[in-house]
Scaffold this active site. Structure first.
Site, PDB file in Angstrom:
ATOM      1  N   THR A 123       0.889  10.569  13.447  1.00 36.60           N
ATOM      2  CA  THR A 123       1.233  10.543  12.031  1.00 36.60           C
ATOM      3  C   THR A 123       0.875  11.840  11.317  1.00 36.60           C
ATOM      4  OG1 THR A 123       0.632   9.510   9.922  1.00 36.60           O
ATOM      5  CG2 THR A 123      -0.993   9.384  11.661  1.00 36.60           C
ATOM      6  N   TYR A 147      -6.982   5.567   8.583  1.00 35.35           N
ATOM      7  CA  TYR A 147      -5.726   5.485   9.330  1.00 35.35           C
ATOM      8  C   TYR A 147      -5.465   6.800  10.078  1.00 35.35           C
ATOM      9  CZ  TYR A 147      -0.727   5.596  10.216  1.00 35.35           C
ATOM     10  OH  TYR A 147       0.493   5.741  10.826  1.00 35.35           O
TER      11      TYR A 147
HETATM   12  C1  UD1 Z   1       3.351   6.639   5.255  1.00 35.69           C
HETATM   13  C2  UD1 Z   1       3.150   5.702   6.394  1.00 35.69           C
HETATM   14  C3  UD1 Z   1       2.140   6.199   7.348  1.00 35.69           C
HETATM   15  C4  UD1 Z   1       2.492   7.595   7.753  1.00 35.69           C
HETATM   16  C5  UD1 Z   1       2.545   8.467   6.519  1.00 35.69           C
HETATM   17  C6  UD1 Z   1       2.875   9.897   6.892  1.00 35.69           C
HETATM   18  C7  UD1 Z   1       3.690   3.500   5.633  1.00 35.69           C
HETATM   19  C8  UD1 Z   1       3.191   2.149   5.224  1.00 35.69           C
HETATM   20  N1  UD1 Z   1       2.775   4.407   5.923  1.00 35.69           N
HETATM   21  O1  UD1 Z   1       2.268   6.598   4.383  1.00 35.69           O
HETATM   22  O2  UD1 Z   1       2.117   5.354   8.475  1.00 35.69           O
HETATM   23  O3  UD1 Z   1       1.550   8.081   8.630  1.00 35.69           O
HETATM   24  O4  UD1 Z   1       3.567   7.952   5.695  1.00 35.69           O
HETATM   25  O5  UD1 Z   1       3.254  10.642   5.795  1.00 35.69           O
HETATM   26  O6  UD1 Z   1       4.863   3.760   5.731  1.00 35.69           O
HETATM   27  N2  UD1 Z   1       4.172   4.850  -3.607  1.00 35.69           N
HETATM   28  C9  UD1 Z   1       4.344   4.421  -4.906  1.00 35.69           C
HETATM   29  N3  UD1 Z   1       4.614   3.083  -5.108  1.00 35.69           N
HETATM   30  C10 UD1 Z   1       4.717   2.187  -4.084  1.00 35.69           C
HETATM   31  C11 UD1 Z   1       4.548   2.653  -2.757  1.00 35.69           C
HETATM   32  C12 UD1 Z   1       4.266   3.990  -2.574  1.00 35.69           C
HETATM   33  O7  UD1 Z   1       4.251   5.192  -5.860  1.00 35.69           O
HETATM   34  O8  UD1 Z   1       4.946   0.986  -4.352  1.00 35.69           O
HETATM   35  C13 UD1 Z   1       3.937   6.291  -3.369  1.00 35.69           C
HETATM   36  C14 UD1 Z   1       2.646   6.603  -2.636  1.00 35.69           C
HETATM   37  O9  UD1 Z   1       1.568   6.779  -3.509  1.00 35.69           O
HETATM   38  C15 UD1 Z   1       3.059   7.883  -1.901  1.00 35.69           C
HETATM   39  C16 UD1 Z   1       4.545   7.667  -1.582  1.00 35.69           C
HETATM   40  O10 UD1 Z   1       4.983   6.720  -2.540  1.00 35.69           O
HETATM   41  O11 UD1 Z   1       2.962   8.999  -2.734  1.00 35.69           O
HETATM   42  C17 UD1 Z   1       4.790   7.139  -0.190  1.00 35.69           C
HETATM   43  O12 UD1 Z   1       3.951   6.010   0.046  1.00 35.69           O
HETATM   44  P1  UD1 Z   1       4.185   5.031   1.299  1.00 35.69           P
HETATM   45  O13 UD1 Z   1       5.623   4.715   1.433  1.00 35.69           O
HETATM   46  O14 UD1 Z   1       3.238   3.893   1.147  1.00 35.69           O
HETATM   47  O15 UD1 Z   1       3.804   5.925   2.547  1.00 35.69           O
HETATM   48  P2  UD1 Z   1       2.480   6.801   2.847  1.00 35.69           P
HETATM   49  O16 UD1 Z   1       1.278   6.241   2.236  1.00 35.69           O
HETATM   50  O17 UD1 Z   1       2.830   8.225   2.538  1.00 35.69           O
END
Ligand code: UD1
Length: 334
Positions: A123, A147
Site C-alpha cells: 500500500t 495499517y
Molecule cells: C485507501 C485504502 C488503503 C490504501 C490507501 C492508499 C481504503 C479503505 N483504504 O486509504 O487500503 O492503502 O488508500 O492510498 O480504501 N474521505 C472523506 N469522506 C469519506 C471517506 C473518505 O472525506 O467518507 C477522504 C479521506 O479523508 C481521504 C480520501 O477521502 O482524504 C480517501 O479516503 P479513503 O477512500 O478512505 O481511502 P484512504 O484512507 O486514502
C-alpha cells in the site's frame, strides 16, 4: 513461461473486492486460480463457480500445505487482510495479526511447500506523509498509521525471505483502488465500506443521506485530502503482469507503486459523482479523520517501464460510472 494448464495460482482473499477482480483477470489471461478466503469480509458469490474455493484461514499451515499439494500451486497472490486506516488506529493488534502475523504464516507456507513466486498487496500507506509528490518507490517509508506499518513489515519479511530462500516476490503498493469490473462481474460489495468513491455512489443512489468530508484544512489546493484513484481492473491487470514477470526472471524481485500518477481531492471526487449522476450529493464537512495524510500521488514510471503495464481506465468519471453501475446492481444485496 510456466504451463498455464498445470500451474495454479493461489489467491488469498479471492472473495474480496480486489481479489475477486484479480481472479477475473487471471482467468481472462488463461491462468487457473484457486481461492482461499475465510469470508469474514468477502462473499462466496464473488468467486466464479468454476474456480476451486476453500473456506479457511491463511495461518492454517496444514490446510495451506494440502491446498498447495492438491492444486499444484506455483504462485501465491496475497490479498487477504484488513484495509481500513482509521480502524487500524483504534485496533492496531487486529492489523498486526491479520496483515503481519498471518502474512508471515503464509510466506512460511510458500517456502515450506516449494511455492516460488509471491505477489503481495502492499500500500501507499507505507510512505506515510511522503517528502516528495509524486512519490517514488525509493522515498523513505515512514508510515503514520498501524495499517501502513502492518503492510511494511510484510514487505520486509518478503525481502529477507527472498534473500534466504528460493522465492521471488512483487510487492505492489496500491494507491486508492476504486471502480468495478466494466462487464459487471464484480465490484466493491462490503456493507459499511469507508472508501470515498464507494460512499459517494451509495449517497448518489440514496443509500446514505450525505457524504462526510473529513477535513478541509489539509495542505492541498482546496484543503481536502488528495489521492491517486486507480481503477480496480487496471490494478488486477498489473497483478497478472507481475506474475508473468516473476516467472520469467526468478532471481528478480519488485516493489512497485500502482497508481496513475494523478491526484484528485475529495471535492473533485464528489464533483465527478455529481457530473456522472447529474445530481448533487449532500456534503457534510467534518474534522480530520485519524491517520490520514494530506496527499498521496504515485510516481508510476517504474511499473510502466518494467511490466509494460498499460492502464485502460485512467479516467475519474469512468471509474465513478463503473462504481455506480455496480452499486445499482448490488441493490440491497449486502
Ligand atoms: C485507501 C485504502 C488503503 C490504501 C490507501 C492508499 C481504503 C479503505 N483504504 O486509504 O487500503 O492503502 O488508500 O492510498 O480504501 N474521505 C472523506 N469522506 C469519506 C471517506 C473518505 O472525506 O467518507 C477522504 C479521506 O479523508 C481521504 C480520501 O477521502 O482524504 C480517501 O479516503 P479513503 O477512500 O478512505 O481511502 P484512504 O484512507 O486514502
Amino acid at each position: 513461461m510456466a504451463d498455464k494448464g498445470t500451474f495454479r495460482i493461489l489467491v488469498t482473499g479471492g472473495a474480496g473486492y480486489i481479489g475477486s477482480h484479480a481472479i477475473l483477470a487471471l482467468k481472462d489471461a488463461g491462468w487457473r486460480p484457486v481461492v482461499i478466503d475465510n469470508l469474514t469480509t468477502g462473499f462466496r458469490w464473488a468467486v466464479p463457480g468454476d474456480v476451486p474455493f476453500v473456506e479457511g484461514d491463511i495461518e492454517d499451515a496444514p490446510l495451506l500445505a494440502k491446498i498447495i499439494a492438491d492444486h499444484d500451486i506455483g504462485a501465491i497472490m496475497h490479498f487477504a487482510g484488513s484495509i481500513i486506516v482509521p480502524e487500524s488506529v483504534e485496533n492496531p493488534l487486529k492489523y498486526y495479526h491479520n496483515n503481519t502475523a498471518k502474512s508471515r504464516a503464509l510466506i512460511e507456507a510458500a517456502v515450506t511447500n516449494g511455492v516460488k513466486h509471491f505477489i503481495f498487496s502492499s500500500t501507499a500507506a507505507t510512505y506515510g506523509v511522503p517528502e516528495e509528490s509524486p512519490v517514488r518507490e525509493d522515498t523513505p517509508t515512514l508510515p503514520i498509521n498501524p495499517y501502513g506499518r502492518s503492510k511494511l513489515m510484510t514487505e520486509y519479511m518478503l525481502r529477507d525471505t527472498a534473500a534466504a530462500h528460493d522465492l521471488n516476490y512483487c510487492a505492489l503498493r496500491y494507491f486508492n483502488v476504486a471502480g468495478a469490473d466494466p462487464q459487471g462481474r464484480s465490484g466493491q460489495s462490503t456493507a459499511g465500506a469507508t472508501h470515498l468513491i464507494k460512499v459517494a455512489v451509495e449517497a448518489a443512489l440514496g443509500k446514505r443521506e450525505s457524504v462526510a468530508i473529513f477535513g478541509t484544512d489539509y495542505d492541498t489546493p482546496d484543503g481536502t485530502g488528495v489521492r491517486d484513484y486507480i481503477h480496480v481492473n487496471d490494478l488486477a491487470a498489473a497483478h497478472v503482469k507481475a506474475l508473468e514477470a516473476l516467472i520469467a526472471a526468478p532471481q528478480v524481485c519488485h516493489t512497485l507503486n500502482c497508481g496513475y500518477g494523478k491526484g484528485f481531492s475529495v471535492l473533485q471526487v464528489l464533483d465527478a459523482v455529481d457530473r456522472v449522476t447529474n445530481q448533487k450529493i449532500v456534503r457534510d464537512v467534518q474534522g480530520r479523520r485519524a491517520g490520514d495524510p494530506d496527499s498521496l500521488i504515485s510516481d508510476n514510471a517504474a511499473i510502466l517501464e518494467r511490466f509494460g503495464w498499460l492502464p485502460q481506465y485512467d479516467d475519474l468519471d469512468l471509474i465513478v460510472r463503473h462504481a455506480l453501475a455496480w452499486e445499482r446492481k448490488l441493490g440491497d444485496r449486502t
